[in-house]
Write a protein that holds these residues in place. Sequence first.
Motif, mmCIF file in Angstrom:
data_model
loop_
_atom_site.group_PDB
_atom_site.id
_atom_site.type_symbol
_atom_site.label_atom_id
_atom_site.label_comp_id
_atom_site.label_asym_id
_atom_site.label_seq_id
_atom_site.Cartn_x
_atom_site.Cartn_y
_atom_site.Cartn_z
ATOM 1 N N ALA A 18 0.831 -1.197 0.000
ATOM 2 C CA ALA A 18 0.000 0.000 0.000
ATOM 3 C C ALA A 18 0.872 1.257 0.000
ATOM 4 O O ALA A 18 2.039 1.221 0.394
ATOM 5 C CB ALA A 18 -0.917 -0.001 1.217
ATOM 6 N N ASN A 19 0.277 2.330 -0.448
ATOM 7 C CA ASN A 19 1.010 3.597 -0.495
ATOM 8 C C ASN A 19 0.831 4.325 0.823
ATOM 9 O O ASN A 19 -0.117 5.078 1.008
ATOM 10 C CB ASN A 19 0.482 4.455 -1.648
ATOM 11 C CG ASN A 19 1.599 5.054 -2.468
ATOM 12 O OD1 ASN A 19 2.742 5.013 -2.056
ATOM 13 N ND2 ASN A 19 1.265 5.601 -3.621
ATOM 14 N N GLY A 39 4.250 0.732 3.844
ATOM 15 C CA GLY A 39 4.107 0.118 2.539
ATOM 16 C C GLY A 39 4.977 0.763 1.480
ATOM 17 O O GLY A 39 5.370 1.930 1.578
ATOM 18 N N HIS A 40 5.286 -0.040 0.456
ATOM 19 C CA HIS A 40 6.090 0.446 -0.662
ATOM 20 C C HIS A 40 5.648 -0.302 -1.909
ATOM 21 O O HIS A 40 5.698 -1.531 -1.951
ATOM 22 C CB HIS A 40 7.582 0.201 -0.404
ATOM 23 C CG HIS A 40 8.484 0.997 -1.294
ATOM 24 N ND1 HIS A 40 8.464 0.867 -2.662
ATOM 25 C CD2 HIS A 40 9.423 1.936 -1.020
ATOM 26 C CE1 HIS A 40 9.354 1.684 -3.191
ATOM 27 N NE2 HIS A 40 9.950 2.345 -2.216
ATOM 28 N N ALA A 65 -9.377 -2.588 1.152
ATOM 29 C CA ALA A 65 -8.177 -1.826 0.802
ATOM 30 C C ALA A 65 -8.374 -0.979 -0.456
ATOM 31 O O ALA A 65 -7.438 -0.315 -0.904
ATOM 32 C CB ALA A 65 -7.002 -2.773 0.601
ATOM 33 N N GLY A 66 -9.586 -1.013 -1.021
ATOM 34 C CA GLY A 66 -9.878 -0.173 -2.176
ATOM 35 C C GLY A 66 -9.812 -0.866 -3.510
ATOM 36 O O GLY A 66 -9.986 -0.230 -4.555
ATOM 37 N N ALA A 67 -9.569 -2.188 -3.524
ATOM 38 C CA ALA A 67 -9.483 -2.914 -4.796
ATOM 39 C C ALA A 67 -10.869 -3.217 -5.345
ATOM 40 O O ALA A 67 -11.838 -3.379 -4.591
ATOM 41 C CB ALA A 67 -8.702 -4.210 -4.616
ATOM 42 N N THR A 68 -10.954 -3.313 -6.660
ATOM 43 C CA THR A 68 -12.195 -3.701 -7.332
ATOM 44 C C THR A 68 -12.132 -5.187 -7.656
ATOM 45 O O THR A 68 -11.246 -5.633 -8.394
ATOM 46 C CB THR A 68 -12.387 -2.898 -8.637
ATOM 47 O OG1 THR A 68 -12.446 -1.497 -8.307
ATOM 48 C CG2 THR A 68 -13.669 -3.306 -9.336
ATOM 49 N N PRO A 91 -6.572 -3.685 -11.943
ATOM 50 C CA PRO A 91 -5.340 -3.023 -11.491
ATOM 51 C C PRO A 91 -5.667 -1.736 -10.754
ATOM 52 O O PRO A 91 -6.662 -1.067 -11.030
ATOM 53 C CB PRO A 91 -4.593 -2.742 -12.806
ATOM 54 C CG PRO A 91 -5.652 -2.723 -13.852
ATOM 55 C CD PRO A 91 -6.703 -3.694 -13.405
ATOM 56 N N GLY A 92 -4.839 -1.395 -9.790
ATOM 57 C CA GLY A 92 -5.052 -0.191 -8.987
ATOM 58 C C GLY A 92 -3.990 -0.089 -7.920
ATOM 59 O O GLY A 92 -3.011 -0.838 -7.919
ATOM 60 N N ARG A 93 -4.193 0.795 -6.991
ATOM 61 C CA ARG A 93 -3.205 1.004 -5.938
ATOM 62 C C ARG A 93 -3.922 0.976 -4.587
ATOM 63 O O ARG A 93 -4.524 1.972 -4.185
ATOM 64 C CB ARG A 93 -2.503 2.346 -6.167
ATOM 65 C CG ARG A 93 -1.253 2.583 -5.349
ATOM 66 C CD ARG A 93 -0.204 1.502 -5.499
ATOM 67 N NE ARG A 93 0.369 1.373 -6.820
ATOM 68 C CZ ARG A 93 1.354 2.148 -7.285
ATOM 69 N NH1 ARG A 93 1.842 3.128 -6.565
ATOM 70 N NH2 ARG A 93 1.867 1.904 -8.484
#
Length: 446
Positions: free
Chosen positions: A50-51, A90-91, A222-225, A249-251
């Motif tokens: 995660a960012n 996270g990185h 975590a925000g993923a689709t 795909p996403g972040r």
Amino acid sequence: MVSILTGSEATGTQSDPWPAPLARQPVEAVVAVPGSKSGTNRALVLAALANGTSRLRGALRSRDTLLMAGVLRTLGIEVSTEGPDWVVHGHPTPSAAPTARAECGNAGTVARFTPALATLTRGDVVFDGDARMRERPLTPLLGALRELGAEIDGDRMPFTVHGRGRLRGGEVIVDASHSSQLVSGLLLASPHYDTGVTVVHRGSRLPSAPYLDMTVADLRAAGATVEVDAVCSPAAGPVADTRRWRVEPGRPTAADRTIEPDMNSAAAFLAAAVATGGRVMISDWPESTEQPGRLLPDLLVAMGGTARRTSAGLEITGAGAVHGIDVDLSDFGEAAPILTALAVLADSPSRLRGIAHLRLQETDRLAALALELGRLGARITVADDGLAISPAPLHGARLDPHADHRLAMAYAVVGLVVPGIVIDDIATTGKTVPDFPEMWTAMLDQ
């Protein structure tokens, strides 16, 4: 051929014989169990890429989660502890140390969740584990990662992942009939794949499917689709199964999170109430959850207990008699050792079905339960898909958990009622419950 390892063979340590405490009266206790191992390790993986910084409250700190944290550090992720919390910085593109070595022990979640992360690092990572982990299923996962663009040498431990900082992604078909973790291992890092991923399971019935519900729920949090389809294929037979997961795909975003109590670890303590005709409450039992342990109360009720939810948690009360059960445990194989422990104390036969995959766990659980509880006089037959247990007089004996935490806890349940049970390598419970012997004794002292 899959072997059954003794505790000393698997861990390299000497056995520590532990006299299982006998309950002199019905157990009356309130127990707080540690955080979920499955929840903790999923959260650690998602936080790693995660960012930003994530804080995990109530997370489990045991052998399996310490191994996960160690592998993440090997992959270049900063993981630390602050009091009882895990803190993960996270990185999205970490760099592994030169000639990095990821030690997975006998932790299936570590061995199956982290290779995909290693493909997203920059560096070569050698994965290895305990002797038993070298036998457990990994080939479908590694083959699928190759199809998605990974460079991996080997199909079993030790194997090497050549991280290139990215993974192409795409669609892959995998037979996860032996372990749902093979699918979770592909999904957890998939938002970072160039094109996301579509994973199709095609094979016999997928075991422990609720764990995949956990994976999907955690990805979405975590925000993923994530899209999920499940289609049975009658033409291929009654147990044929085809399921599809699509992750865009996403972040994923960093977030603080509270980990639920581990319902699998709670099973032994709740079973103590049924075995002794007592009452045990597990505090902070969640009102709703994706953990397979949500099925546990109904199983214990079927074996003679009563269940009651209160604002404080879940309470199980025994009636002084244990009854046999006939049940399909495909979705909740983790319960099989504890239910087997109750079944050998029951007044009627039991049949535990849908658990052939337990032959490939920390040990061959079916063979080990039949062998070891048989030393007490228990009548257990290993079937193709599970166990058949018939009532029989029991006596004390020394039992080996075969380096399996769930077996050690199951033996402790039987030891509440049958005098003279001694358990080797009780320290193996540290895989998920670091203070199990102390917690067990404290339960009896309340």
